[in-house]
Design a protein around this motif. Structure first.
Motif, short mmCIF file in Angstrom:
data_model
loop_
_atom_site.label_atom_id
_atom_site.label_comp_id
_atom_site.label_asym_id
_atom_site.label_seq_id
_atom_site.Cartn_x
_atom_site.Cartn_y
_atom_site.Cartn_z
N ASP A 236 11.39 1.44 -32.92
CA ASP A 236 11.95 1.95 -31.68
C ASP A 236 10.95 2.68 -30.82
OD1 ASP A 236 11.58 3.98 -33.40
OD2 ASP A 236 13.60 4.81 -33.29
N LEU A 237 9.65 2.64 -31.21
CA LEU A 237 8.63 3.35 -30.46
C LEU A 237 7.43 2.43 -30.22
CD1 LEU A 237 8.65 6.83 -32.24
CD2 LEU A 237 9.72 6.25 -30.06
N LEU A 238 6.57 2.87 -29.29
CA LEU A 238 5.31 2.19 -29.03
C LEU A 238 4.19 3.20 -29.15
CD1 LEU A 238 6.14 -0.02 -25.89
CD2 LEU A 238 5.72 -0.82 -28.23
N LEU A 239 3.12 2.82 -29.82
CA LEU A 239 1.95 3.66 -29.93
C LEU A 239 0.86 3.07 -29.06
CD1 LEU A 239 0.49 5.45 -32.96
CD2 LEU A 239 -1.00 3.88 -31.76
N GLY A 240 0.29 3.89 -28.19
CA GLY A 240 -0.77 3.44 -27.31
C GLY A 240 -2.07 4.15 -27.57
N VAL A 241 -3.16 3.39 -27.61
CA VAL A 241 -4.49 3.95 -27.85
C VAL A 241 -5.35 3.63 -26.63
CG1 VAL A 241 -6.49 3.98 -29.37
CG2 VAL A 241 -4.23 3.54 -30.32
N ASP A 242 -5.97 4.69 -26.05
CA ASP A 242 -6.86 4.47 -24.91
C ASP A 242 -8.05 5.42 -25.01
OD1 ASP A 242 -5.86 6.92 -24.24
OD2 ASP A 242 -4.92 6.30 -22.36
N ALA A 243 -8.82 5.55 -23.94
CA ALA A 243 -10.04 6.34 -23.97
C ALA A 243 -9.79 7.83 -24.08
CB ALA A 243 -10.86 6.06 -22.72
N LYS A 244 -8.59 8.30 -23.79
CA LYS A 244 -8.31 9.73 -23.80
C LYS A 244 -7.64 10.20 -25.06
CE LYS A 244 -7.91 9.91 -18.77
NZ LYS A 244 -7.03 10.26 -17.62
N GLY A 245 -6.93 9.30 -25.77
CA GLY A 245 -6.26 9.72 -26.99
C GLY A 245 -5.21 8.73 -27.43
N ILE A 246 -4.22 9.29 -28.20
CA ILE A 246 -3.12 8.50 -28.74
C ILE A 246 -1.84 8.98 -28.06
CG2 ILE A 246 -1.84 7.85 -30.80
CD1 ILE A 246 -4.37 8.40 -32.42
N HIS A 247 -0.99 8.00 -27.64
CA HIS A 247 0.25 8.33 -26.92
C HIS A 247 1.41 7.62 -27.57
CE1 HIS A 247 -2.61 9.73 -23.88
NE2 HIS A 247 -3.18 8.53 -23.98
N ILE A 248 2.57 8.30 -27.56
CA ILE A 248 3.80 7.75 -28.11
C ILE A 248 4.74 7.47 -26.94
CG2 ILE A 248 5.66 8.04 -29.78
CD1 ILE A 248 2.83 8.03 -30.99
N TYR A 249 5.24 6.21 -26.84
CA TYR A 249 6.13 5.79 -25.75
C TYR A 249 7.45 5.33 -26.33
CZ TYR A 249 1.68 5.41 -23.20
OH TYR A 249 0.46 5.65 -22.64
N ASN A 252 11.20 1.13 -24.04
CA ASN A 252 11.47 0.59 -22.70
C ASN A 252 10.67 1.26 -21.59
OD1 ASN A 252 13.46 -1.20 -23.71
ND2 ASN A 252 14.98 0.47 -23.71
N ASN A 253 9.75 2.14 -21.95
CA ASN A 253 8.98 2.87 -20.94
C ASN A 253 7.54 2.96 -21.40
OD1 ASN A 253 8.02 4.45 -18.91
ND2 ASN A 253 9.22 6.28 -19.44
N ARG A 254 6.68 2.18 -20.75
CA ARG A 254 5.26 2.20 -21.09
C ARG A 254 4.43 3.01 -20.10
NH1 ARG A 254 3.44 -3.70 -23.47
NH2 ARG A 254 5.28 -4.06 -24.77
N PHE A 255 5.09 3.68 -19.18
CA PHE A 255 4.38 4.42 -18.15
C PHE A 255 4.18 5.89 -18.52
CE2 PHE A 255 6.88 1.27 -15.45
CZ PHE A 255 5.89 0.31 -15.53
N SER A 256 5.25 6.53 -18.93
CA SER A 256 5.19 7.98 -19.24
C SER A 256 5.34 8.18 -20.75
CB SER A 256 6.31 8.73 -18.51
OG SER A 256 6.18 8.52 -17.12
N PRO A 257 4.33 8.68 -21.42
CA PRO A 257 4.43 8.89 -22.88
C PRO A 257 5.35 10.06 -23.22
CG PRO A 257 2.35 9.72 -22.08
CD PRO A 257 3.01 9.05 -20.91
N ASN A 258 6.05 9.93 -24.32
CA ASN A 258 6.88 11.03 -24.81
C ASN A 258 6.04 12.13 -25.46
OD1 ASN A 258 9.07 9.48 -23.99
ND2 ASN A 258 9.35 8.55 -26.03
N LYS A 259 4.94 11.71 -26.07
CA LYS A 259 4.07 12.66 -26.76
C LYS A 259 2.65 12.11 -26.74
CE LYS A 259 3.95 15.56 -30.91
NZ LYS A 259 4.58 15.84 -32.24
N SER A 260 1.67 12.99 -26.60
CA SER A 260 0.27 12.56 -26.53
C SER A 260 -0.58 13.43 -27.45
CB SER A 260 -0.26 12.67 -25.10
OG SER A 260 0.42 11.77 -24.25
N PHE A 261 -1.63 12.79 -28.05
CA PHE A 261 -2.62 13.48 -28.87
C PHE A 261 -3.98 13.15 -28.30
CE2 PHE A 261 0.97 12.44 -31.58
CZ PHE A 261 1.27 13.64 -32.21
N GLU A 262 -4.62 14.15 -27.68
CA GLU A 262 -5.97 13.93 -27.17
C GLU A 262 -6.96 13.89 -28.32
OE1 GLU A 262 -6.93 16.76 -24.21
OE2 GLU A 262 -5.36 16.09 -22.80
N TRP A 263 -8.09 13.19 -28.06
CA TRP A 263 -9.05 13.04 -29.14
C TRP A 263 -9.63 14.40 -29.56
CZ3 TRP A 263 -8.27 8.80 -31.35
CH2 TRP A 263 -8.05 7.61 -30.64
N SER A 264 -9.70 15.28 -28.66
CA SER A 264 -10.24 16.60 -29.01
C SER A 264 -9.27 17.43 -29.84
CB SER A 264 -10.61 17.36 -27.73
OG SER A 264 -9.46 17.52 -26.90
#
Length: 619
Positions: A236-249, A252-264
């Motif tokens: 029921d979730l999507l995990l996104g990995v990009d240059a800034k960190g890890i995001h949980i979506y 049905n919504n890939r634009f605004s993450p519910n939770k984010s973990f920056e690499w730092s």
């Protein structure tokens, strides 16, 4: 030491030695965004050996952004650099296909992408992701991005070269945008061209960089999405990995993450089978655990996390000597391009100034040409009007010529009738003379016996004692003579009027001939004048007062000649000898013949007119 052996054995040994030296290879096909390449790889090559070969072929130095991707069992994965190529789970095909793509994305494209080839490969890949709707973009932003893509491909907009329809074969907008708005291809092209025309002077690499600068602000740019679940049974979730960190979506919504973990803020990432654990740097913070569908997915997630984290830490350290050299080279290249662009701009400005001056000169010439055209139009209108008037007068002259010919025919017929009347009058005259001679013989036989006594010597012979009744039809002859005289006078009057009319027409014709001397109507006027001369040639003999060699315009200046009238005929006699006998007193004074003038009471003496030697008419 000399070794001897048979040549056949030496040959076999040399062939076996060559076979041992040649390593076994396999074929590989590398597919970039816009090209394909094939290489022969050794069996022992690792993934890094193949990757370095491809980077050298492309001239790429910023290799840390890219990787070789392949698809196996419907799942996309990346070739490992530290393992042999043939030891990995690659597709069993010949040649083996790999896609050379950007694996990691920069945070700021303008600062991190140094080489032009790196920038171009990123531009092509991001453009394809937007068109394939892997990256969401608003309709307004897609039109702007499309205009930069057109600028990078076609250069500056030229309305004379880039005619409507030149973008018909280019894919520039996502299908979602085309379906959302009910616009035709021509309307979309007009919108894109409006933006495209404003990018004049932007080079290809600058247009591609502007494209990437807009694209990097999109929410889905550079994000790799993976389906995950907080428990083993549901996804029921999507995990996104990009240059800034890890995001949980949410799913049905890939634009605004519910939770984010920056690499730092991440201390550790680990997985155990299908379970993946993210431990924050803050020990008091909650540890995030989730489950993926396959173990391979967890390995891929961990591989992307490690690569992005390394780049994140690398950006925040002092650049290596290699990076510093690359940045210096990039700055020098940009300076050279800027200098060239400035020189090109100055050259273009100079050319624009020259073109402006030429345009002014052309505008001036165009204005003069327009004035000349208007003047020629006015002259043409005047010439047309004059031509119309000339044609009208020519038609009038033709009508006059036709009337003159008809009048000549009529006069010719009248002349025939008058000739016939003259013949009858001569016949009557002859009979009267014969009768007179007969009477003379009867009454004066001595005149016949003595012919030396003529009628002129008998003046004292008392010839006028009794009226002599002679049936000579004197009254008819007088009437005929006066009618002929009246007709002649009428015709002379008409001829005078016609002569005046011809003089007026001649003056007008001469005026028009002076103005239109070079026009084709001059020959036609000569034909009209010739027809007038020919029509006069059919007139009666007394009308032919002009010399045969004279033109009509000379003859018109001459008045009609005054011919002496032959009383026996109303026509002038030009070729015959006319004799007039003086009036003599008749010897028969008492019986002298007197003729009364028509319409008057005066009496005139008898005039003897001899036209021929044998013709004598008494009037």
């Amino acid at each position: 030491m000399i070794w001897c052996g048979s040549p056949h054995k030496l040959k076999n040994m040399s062939i076996r030695g060559l076979k041992k030296k040649q390593p076994k290879t396999f074929k590989v096909k590398i597919i970039t965004v816009d090209a394909e390449m094939e290489f022969s790889c050794e069996m022992k090559w690792k993934g890094k050996d193949l990757f370095d070969l491809v980077c050298r072929a492309l001239g790429l130095r910023e290799t840390w952004f890219f990787g070789l991707q392949y698809t196996v069992k419907g799942m996309r994965t990346w070739l490992k650099m530290d393992k042999k190529v043939l030891d990995q789970e690659i597709p069993k095909e010949d040649p083996i296909s790999f896609h050379f793509l950007a694996k990691f994305y920069p945070e700021k494209v303008e600062e991190e992408l140094l080489q032009e080839i790196t920038q171009h490969l990123f531009f092509l890949q991001v453009k394809k992701q937007i068109l394939d709707e892997e990256i969401y973009c608003s309709p307004e932003a897609t039109v702007l991005l499309a205009s930069y893509a057109v600028q990078a491909k076609y250069g500056d907009y030229d309305p004379n070269f880039h005619e409507p329809g030149f973008l018909a074969h280019d894919e520039l907008l996502p299908k979602r945008v085309l379906r959302q708005y009910q616009l035709t291809a021509e309307m979309w092209e007009e919108k894109i061209t409006a933006w495209y025309a404003e990018h004049r002077g932007i080079a290809r690499d600058e247009a591609e960089m502007n494209y990437l600068k807009i694209a990097q602000d999109l929410e889905m740019y550079g994000v790799n999405y993976f389906p995950i679940a907080q428990n083993k049974n549901h996804t029921d979730l999507l995990l996104g990995v990009d240059a800034k960190g890890i995001h949980i979506y949410s799913i049905n919504n890939r634009f605004s993450p519910n939770k984010s973990f920056e690499w730092s803020a991440i201390r550790n990432i680990s997985y155990s089978e299908k379970e993946l654990t993210i431990k924050p740097l803050d020990k008091k913070a909650e540890v995030f655990r989730f489950f993926s569908s396959q173990l391979k997915v967890n390995k891929l997630i961990l591989q992307l996390c490690i690569g992005n984290h390394d780049l994140f830490m690398r950006r925040r350290k002092v650049d290596s000597i290699e990076i510093q050299q690359m940045k210096a080279q990039a700055r020098e290249e940009k300076a050279r391009k800027k200098l060239r662009s400035q020189e090109a701009a100055e050259l273009l400005a100079e050319k624009a100034q020259i073109a402006e001056e030429e345009a002014k000169l052309l505008a001036q010439n165009a204005a003069e040409a327009e004035q000349e055209r208007q003047r020629l139009e006015i002259t043409a209108l005047k010439t047309k009007e004059e031509k119309r008037l000339m044609e009208q007068k020519m038609r009038e002259a033709e009508l006059i010529a036709v009337k003159l010919v008809k009048e000549s025919d009529r006069r010719a017929k009248e002349a025939e009738h008058l000739k016939q009347d003259l013949h009858e009058a001569r016949e009557a005259e002859r009979k009267a003379k014969q009768k007179l001679l007969d009477i003379t013989r009867l009454n004066y036989p001595h005149m016949v016996k003595y012919p030396q006594y003529s009628l002129t010597d008998t003046r004292d012979a008392n010839f006028d004692k009794g009226p002599m009744k002679l049936d000579l039809k004197d009254i008819d002859l007088k009437r005929l003579s006066f009618e002929i005289e009246r007709e002649r006078l009428d015709y002379l009057e008409k001829s005078r009027k016609f002569e005046d009319r011809l003089k007026e027409l001649k003056s007008e014709i001469h005026a028009l001939k002076l103005e239109e001397k070079q026009s084709g109507l001059y020959s036609h006027w000569n034909e009209v004048l010739g027809s007038l001369d020919r029509s006069l040639g059919n007139a009666p003999s007394w009308m032919k007062t002009f010399e045969s060699g004279d033109a009509l315009d000379v003859n018109l200046q001459r008045p009609f000649p005054a011919y002496s009238l032959n009383t026996a005929s109303s026509w002038p006699c030009t070729n015959k000898i006319q004799h007039a006998v003086p009036v003599e007193k008749s010897s028969f004074q008492g019986n002298s013949l007197l003729a009364n003038s028509v319409g008057t009471g005066t009496r005139r003496p008898i005039i003897k007119v001899q036209q021929h030697d044998s013709d004598v008419i008494y009037i």
